[in-house]
Design a protein around this motif. Structure first.
Motif, PDB file in Angstrom:
ATOM      1  N   THR A  41       0.888  -1.160   0.000  1.00  0.00           N
ATOM      2  CA  THR A  41       0.000   0.000   0.000  1.00  0.00           C
ATOM      3  C   THR A  41       0.926   1.209   0.000  1.00  0.00           C
ATOM      4  O   THR A  41       2.121   1.098   0.304  1.00  0.00           O
ATOM      5  CB  THR A  41      -0.898   0.027   1.250  1.00  0.00           C
ATOM      6  OG1 THR A  41      -0.065   0.139   2.408  1.00  0.00           O
ATOM      7  CG2 THR A  41      -1.779  -1.213   1.328  1.00  0.00           C
ATOM      8  N   LYS A  83      -9.502   0.507  -0.491  1.00  0.00           N
ATOM      9  CA  LYS A  83      -8.114   0.204  -0.138  1.00  0.00           C
ATOM     10  C   LYS A  83      -7.377  -0.282  -1.377  1.00  0.00           C
ATOM     11  O   LYS A  83      -7.770  -1.267  -1.988  1.00  0.00           O
ATOM     12  CB  LYS A  83      -8.081  -0.872   0.943  1.00  0.00           C
ATOM     13  CG  LYS A  83      -6.722  -1.197   1.455  1.00  0.00           C
ATOM     14  CD  LYS A  83      -6.382  -0.325   2.617  1.00  0.00           C
ATOM     15  CE  LYS A  83      -5.091  -0.807   3.246  1.00  0.00           C
ATOM     16  NZ  LYS A  83      -4.639   0.076   4.264  1.00  0.00           N
ATOM     17  N   SER A  84      -6.318   0.431  -1.759  1.00  0.00           N
ATOM     18  CA  SER A  84      -5.539   0.069  -2.934  1.00  0.00           C
ATOM     19  C   SER A  84      -4.231  -0.599  -2.547  1.00  0.00           C
ATOM     20  O   SER A  84      -3.521  -0.126  -1.658  1.00  0.00           O
ATOM     21  CB  SER A  84      -5.221   1.299  -3.782  1.00  0.00           C
ATOM     22  OG  SER A  84      -6.366   1.751  -4.446  1.00  0.00           O
ATOM     23  N   TYR A  85      -3.949  -1.678  -3.230  1.00  0.00           N
ATOM     24  CA  TYR A  85      -2.674  -2.383  -3.124  1.00  0.00           C
ATOM     25  C   TYR A  85      -2.000  -2.269  -4.482  1.00  0.00           C
ATOM     26  O   TYR A  85      -2.672  -2.227  -5.518  1.00  0.00           O
ATOM     27  CB  TYR A  85      -2.882  -3.854  -2.765  1.00  0.00           C
ATOM     28  CG  TYR A  85      -3.406  -4.041  -1.359  1.00  0.00           C
ATOM     29  CD1 TYR A  85      -2.550  -4.348  -0.319  1.00  0.00           C
ATOM     30  CD2 TYR A  85      -4.754  -3.878  -1.080  1.00  0.00           C
ATOM     31  CE1 TYR A  85      -3.022  -4.499   0.979  1.00  0.00           C
ATOM     32  CE2 TYR A  85      -5.241  -4.020   0.212  1.00  0.00           C
ATOM     33  CZ  TYR A  85      -4.371  -4.335   1.231  1.00  0.00           C
ATOM     34  OH  TYR A  85      -4.837  -4.469   2.512  1.00  0.00           O
TER      35      TYR A  85
END
Length: 138
Positions: A41, A83-85
């Motif tokens: 992240t 939520k970005s990965y």
């Protein structure tokens, strides 16, 4: 950071034609310097930068990750719509999302079989399919 990690990061950037600024080289070395693929992240990469003693702002980390994605160096995987990965493995593959600790890991591609997708609505086309398998420890 080791000279080998910096070299590997510089080569990674050069392959995509990305200008190697100091911040980009630092982030690239952290992402691919050991030769392994990573899921990060922006916050976890920022924490790694701080541990390394380098000076890069969180805003620069976010902007650089997006630039790396635009250059084809990484893929962004969104979990829960917010939520970005970011994944350095750009080949199509499924992921496990570990709900207990908010971690993303690769799932075995050879065990995934998608037989059919639904038809896209009129006037639309399927751009991509992301497979995220949510896991919880028993």
């Amino acid at each position: 950071m080791t000279p080998e990690a910096m070299d590997r990061g510089g080569t990674w950037l050069a392959r995509a034609g990305v200008r190697p600024t100091r911040q980009r080289l630092t982030l690239a070395a952290l992402l691919v310097g050991d030769g392994d693929n990573r899921h990060v992240t922006a916050e976890s990469l920022f924490a790694d930068v701080q541990k390394s003693g380098e000076k890069v702002s969180l805003a620069t980390v976010y902007n650089t990750l997006r630039a790396f994605c635009a250059a084809g160096l990484m893929k962004e995987i969104t979990v829960d719509g917010s939520k970005s990965y970011f994944d350095t493995n750009i080949h199509d593959h499924p992921h496990f999302f570990w709900e207990d600790d908010g971690r993303l890991s690769d799932a075995p591609s050879d065990e995934l079989e998608i037989r059919q997708l639904p038809s896209a609505p009129e006037g639309a086309e399927i751009a991509k399919v992301d497979v995220v398998i949510r896991l919880r420890r028993r």
